[in-house]
Design an enzyme around this catalytic site. Sequence first.
Site, PDB file in Angstrom:
ATOM      1  N   TYR A 207       0.843  -1.208   0.000  1.00  0.00           N
ATOM      2  CA  TYR A 207       0.000   0.000   0.000  1.00  0.00           C
ATOM      3  C   TYR A 207       0.875   1.254   0.000  1.00  0.00           C
ATOM      4  O   TYR A 207       0.951   1.971  -0.964  1.00  0.00           O
ATOM      5  CB  TYR A 207      -0.961  -0.017   1.188  1.00  0.00           C
ATOM      6  CG  TYR A 207      -1.953   1.124   1.155  1.00  0.00           C
ATOM      7  CD1 TYR A 207      -3.057   1.060   0.310  1.00  0.00           C
ATOM      8  CD2 TYR A 207      -1.783   2.258   1.944  1.00  0.00           C
ATOM      9  CE1 TYR A 207      -3.970   2.102   0.243  1.00  0.00           C
ATOM     10  CE2 TYR A 207      -2.689   3.307   1.887  1.00  0.00           C
ATOM     11  CZ  TYR A 207      -3.784   3.228   1.038  1.00  0.00           C
ATOM     12  OH  TYR A 207      -4.674   4.276   0.983  1.00  0.00           O
TER      13      TYR A 207
ATOM     14  N   SER B 117      -6.553   0.984  -4.435  1.00  0.00           N
ATOM     15  CA  SER B 117      -6.637   2.422  -4.173  1.00  0.00           C
ATOM     16  C   SER B 117      -5.257   3.053  -4.341  1.00  0.00           C
ATOM     17  O   SER B 117      -4.698   3.023  -5.437  1.00  0.00           O
ATOM     18  CB  SER B 117      -7.216   2.656  -2.764  1.00  0.00           C
ATOM     19  OG  SER B 117      -7.585   3.992  -2.594  1.00  0.00           O
TER      20      SER B 117
ATOM     21  N   ASP C 268     -17.987   3.700  -7.292  1.00  0.00           N
ATOM     22  CA  ASP C 268     -16.818   4.147  -6.534  1.00  0.00           C
ATOM     23  C   ASP C 268     -16.754   5.670  -6.608  1.00  0.00           C
ATOM     24  O   ASP C 268     -16.321   6.238  -7.602  1.00  0.00           O
ATOM     25  CB  ASP C 268     -15.537   3.529  -7.100  1.00  0.00           C
ATOM     26  CG  ASP C 268     -14.336   3.758  -6.179  1.00  0.00           C
ATOM     27  OD1 ASP C 268     -14.418   4.651  -5.317  1.00  0.00           O
ATOM     28  OD2 ASP C 268     -13.330   3.038  -6.322  1.00  0.00           O
TER      29      ASP C 268
ATOM     30  N   HIS D 236     -15.857   1.432  -3.582  1.00  0.00           N
ATOM     31  CA  HIS D 236     -14.419   1.354  -3.380  1.00  0.00           C
ATOM     32  C   HIS D 236     -13.998   0.078  -2.662  1.00  0.00           C
ATOM     33  O   HIS D 236     -12.823  -0.272  -2.657  1.00  0.00           O
ATOM     34  CB  HIS D 236     -13.957   2.578  -2.592  1.00  0.00           C
ATOM     35  CG  HIS D 236     -12.498   2.871  -2.716  1.00  0.00           C
ATOM     36  ND1 HIS D 236     -11.883   3.087  -3.942  1.00  0.00           N
ATOM     37  CD2 HIS D 236     -11.509   2.974  -1.789  1.00  0.00           C
ATOM     38  CE1 HIS D 236     -10.599   3.317  -3.747  1.00  0.00           C
ATOM     39  NE2 HIS D 236     -10.346   3.251  -2.463  1.00  0.00           N
TER      40      HIS D 236
END
Length: 712
Positions: free
Chosen positions: A480, A560, A645, A680
Amino acid sequence: MKTISLTCIAALSLAACNQKHENLKYPQAPVDTTVVDKYFDIEVADPYRPLENDTSAQTAKWVNEENALTQAYLEKIPFRKDINKRLTSLNNFSKKGIPSKHTDGYYYFYENNGLQNQSVLYRTKDISADSAEVFLDPNKLSEDGTVALTGISMSNDDKYTAYTISRSGSDWTEIYVMDTATGNLLPDHIEWAKFTGAQWHGNGFYYSAYPRPENGKEFSNANENHRIYYHKLGTPQSDDVLVYEDAAHPFHFHSAQVPENESALFVFGSGEGLGNSVMMKKLGGTNSKWTVIEPSQNYEISVLDVIGDKVYFYTNYGAPRYRIMSAPLNSPEIKNWKEVVPESEGVLVGVDFVGEDKMILTYETDAYNQAYLYNINGTEISKIELPSIGSVGFSTSRKHNEVFYKFTSFINPGSVYAFNPADGTSKVERTVTLDGFNPDDYVTEQVFYTSADSTKVPMFITYKKGLERNGKNPVYIYGYGGFNISLTPSFSANRLLWLENGGIYAQANLRGGSEYGEDWHLAGTKQNKLNVFNDFIAAAEYMIDQKWTSPDYIVIEGGSNGGLLVGATVNMRPDLFKVAIPRVGVMDMMRYHLFTIGWNWASDYGTSADSKEMAQYLLDYSPIHNIKNDGTKYPAIMVTTADHDDRVVPAHSFKYAAALQASNTGDAPKLIRIDSKAGHGAGKPISKVIDEYTDMYSFIFYNLGIEPESVK
């Protein structure tokens, strides 16, 4: 520094007709070759701008054609149905949350009996009983499970329960109110709220909301003017009182908090800096004025509670790894703070008050949790012994001394414990077993590898015992690296499919997260963002150097900000990976701040409007703008996004997929999976989760050339 030429970018829009892809004919995306943006003196073409209009007929046609292509590709994979059956079986186990005791004498907890789309909220007066009554079942709020229960807030006397829902994965929130004792729904209904719960005071609650958006623009336009309102029970939303707004800063978030004793209203502002501002107004009197505790957004500041005449704060002000401070309620300004618990070597990530005089502090050390019992004056009493390296969450209250916690790890589905603060002992309340899964068959180890600038980066590696380092093991690397978010050990039933088929799961704790406090976070932001990508690349190189695997067996995935990570690193090192799954990613770094809440990410990314240097830095790694078009072989890529989203709008993935398909990057498939009635990721029903992982793993195994044995 590299500047993207207009000629090259514009050519991408026409290249799809000329590229030869084995058995794949990609749809022609809508194109406008006249679109050219100027960032200072840097010109950048954006031929796929029409895909930003997600309600146009052109975009809808392209989406339908892309989904048809992707589904046709996936349907030819011979073991896809068997993967779906195995994932369904793996997910079919009872999942129970941490009990929370309330003054009405009930323990409340979430449980999913296996394959329910949404977890059900139960309550019982006997925590040891085998059965409990249903308090709220979100599965009854929609036929397909796409309405998710996103939060619960009981009034301080437990008389009323406010709950928040989202529809189809959207960030838009609705608030409903129930009579707690009877479960009857009251007429109160709040719409167009966002990033909020209900903060009770008197006969009503505070909440945050945006003005009602224009029809057709609910999921793409920038959100402006986040306001705080007070809703009195029994009245329509149109009568709600505006409590706070900041017209001078329309892109700031504003949230409210009322402590349990309802002595004050705290208002937090964010969206500009790396932290938040705080102000306070006393409640219960008349003509109370706002007191500004901290005007800037330079520090993270949370109000833990108001106890007696003291306010307790959790903050990184003067402490990059966080500490606890206190101040008088009558003068809570930052200049009057006093230290309760100083900064430690580990990062303080959780504070839970227990009864009248104790608290539990949770620290993160090398990306896993440790917990300690403290007196409320800041004196350590004892360490709470946890089963192994993993993650922990606590349920406590100042109204009683009962403590529950849940512990999870990569191979522990989640065990619930009761903790006795009087003697420091823990007792197992509930363990989880999965048919066909023995945690003793697997092992997790933590390694520290060296990134490009010699920084040591931690990584967890989980695999089946006895696995040989033969350079041919399939490795799934997840990362991430942003927004001060830490990746601690977690359990995934879907991941078991990978592990039981000889796969290695590697979770890299990249810079940009909170694993080592604010310094680690800042080292992966703005013009340090390349550190994150280099950390991720170094994780793959480590697995190769240690003879675990080779590039033909490496899969990378992230969602994301992690989708950005995957897109950027594929462009930087396409030779290093066999399969890439960028999920709901931020792919257009030049325009991300123009949609919904994208402007809020500027503290991590910077924007193309900040300076020429910042614009050039973003352009040099923006996934859409750096796809090679010279025959360089890219890994097989499946992009994922969803129609609802409204956080990372699907236009990011649309434009990225269109640019990929139009470029000369070899014959490996470049597909996009566009989900419907989904957002999302939060609140996604289990049926959709299983379908998504079915497609992901089918695509992964097929392109690795591996037929999973466990699904036969």
